[in-house]
Design an enzyme around this catalytic site. Structure first.
Site, mmCIF file in Angstrom:
data_model
loop_
_atom_site.group_PDB
_atom_site.id
_atom_site.type_symbol
_atom_site.label_atom_id
_atom_site.label_comp_id
_atom_site.label_asym_id
_atom_site.label_seq_id
_atom_site.Cartn_x
_atom_site.Cartn_y
_atom_site.Cartn_z
ATOM 1 C CG ASP A 1 -11.913 3.944 -30.268
ATOM 2 O OD1 ASP A 1 -13.042 4.384 -30.567
ATOM 3 O OD2 ASP A 1 -10.983 4.675 -29.862
ATOM 4 C CG ASP B 1 -14.380 9.377 -30.725
ATOM 5 O OD1 ASP B 1 -13.341 9.598 -30.066
ATOM 6 O OD2 ASP B 1 -14.631 8.282 -31.268
#
Ligand code: DX5
Ligand code: ZN
Length: 222
Positions: free
Chosen positions: A35, A169
């Site tokens: 991320d 996600d």
């Protein structure tokens, strides 16, 4: 059907945290989701791109999830990790010029899309990649609640792109993953449902088991 894969999502604020998380999952996976946040596209920041490049270990397939306004400025900072890995840029910042610039870098490119963004937003790009990510939380933080409504979007992409990789996600865990897998997601990213557990390997097997069970249930009832 595309093979299912459980993918640990690493959201780290420091080099130490990123190194520790990568070390924990390294024995069990070949793919790691990283991320990347700029504090502008989302109200949170992560370790900088320069620092990230110093911590990554070679030999893994990295999926960079670029929650940033200007991915074209960040990706080159990865140096040798830019090529041979996947870069998911957000639909919400997609424009022709940016996409062209990214394509020009000769990197693997895909598109991530937020829960509230309609699929039409990526109509013009959908045939230019086989890599998608559907957010099942509002991006910015781990440990949020899964939004089942996005399964509709996963299903729509799967219908249009039978051979694509579709990653889900946000809030993915054994309780939620079944719906996403049934809708058509094959890459199952999770942070808290993996890193929040002591036994990493079991945590990943639990997610995979729940995804397979979800699919099997639907097939039985056909
Ligand atoms: C959210 C990130 C996700 C997040 C997943 O902005 O893109 O990858 O880290 O965390 P969990 O699995 O805890 O929802
Ligand atoms: Zn992510």
């Amino acid at each position: 059907m595309k093979a299912l894969e459980v993918i640990p999502a690493v959201l780290a604020k420091s080099s130490e945290e990123m190194r520790a998380k990568i070390d924990r999952v390294t024995p069990y996976v070949k793919t790691i989701h990283i991320d990347m946040m700029d504090g502008k596209f989302v109200p949170n920041t992560t370790l900088s791109t320069d620092e990230t490049a110093k911590v990554l270990v070679p030999g893994k397939y990295y999926i960079f999830h670029w929650m940033v306004e200007k991915p074209e400025e960040e990706i080159p900072k990865l140096g040798k990790f830019a090529k041979g890995n996947l870069h998911l840029v957000h639909a919400e910042v997609l424009e022709r010029e940016r996409w062209g610039m990214l394509k020009g870098m000769g990197i693997e490119l895909g598109i991530a899309i937020n829960p509230e963004t309609p699929l039409e937003r990526i109509d013009d790009y959908i045939n230019e990649t086989e890599e998608f990510l559907v957010m099942s939380v509002h991006p910015g933080f781990s440990n949020q609640k899964y939004i089942p409504d996005v399964e509709g979007k996963i299903g729509e992409i799967r219908k249009k792109k039978p051979n694509a990789n579709i990653e889900v996600d946000g809030g993915v865990g054994p309780q939620t993953v079944g719906g996403a897998a049934v809708a058509g997601a094959n890459r199952l990213a999770a942070a808290s449902a993996i890193f929040g557990k002591e036994d990493i390997e079991k945590a990943m097997l639990d997610i995979m088991g729940a995804a397979e069970e979800g699919i099997a249930d639907v097939q039985e009832n056909k």
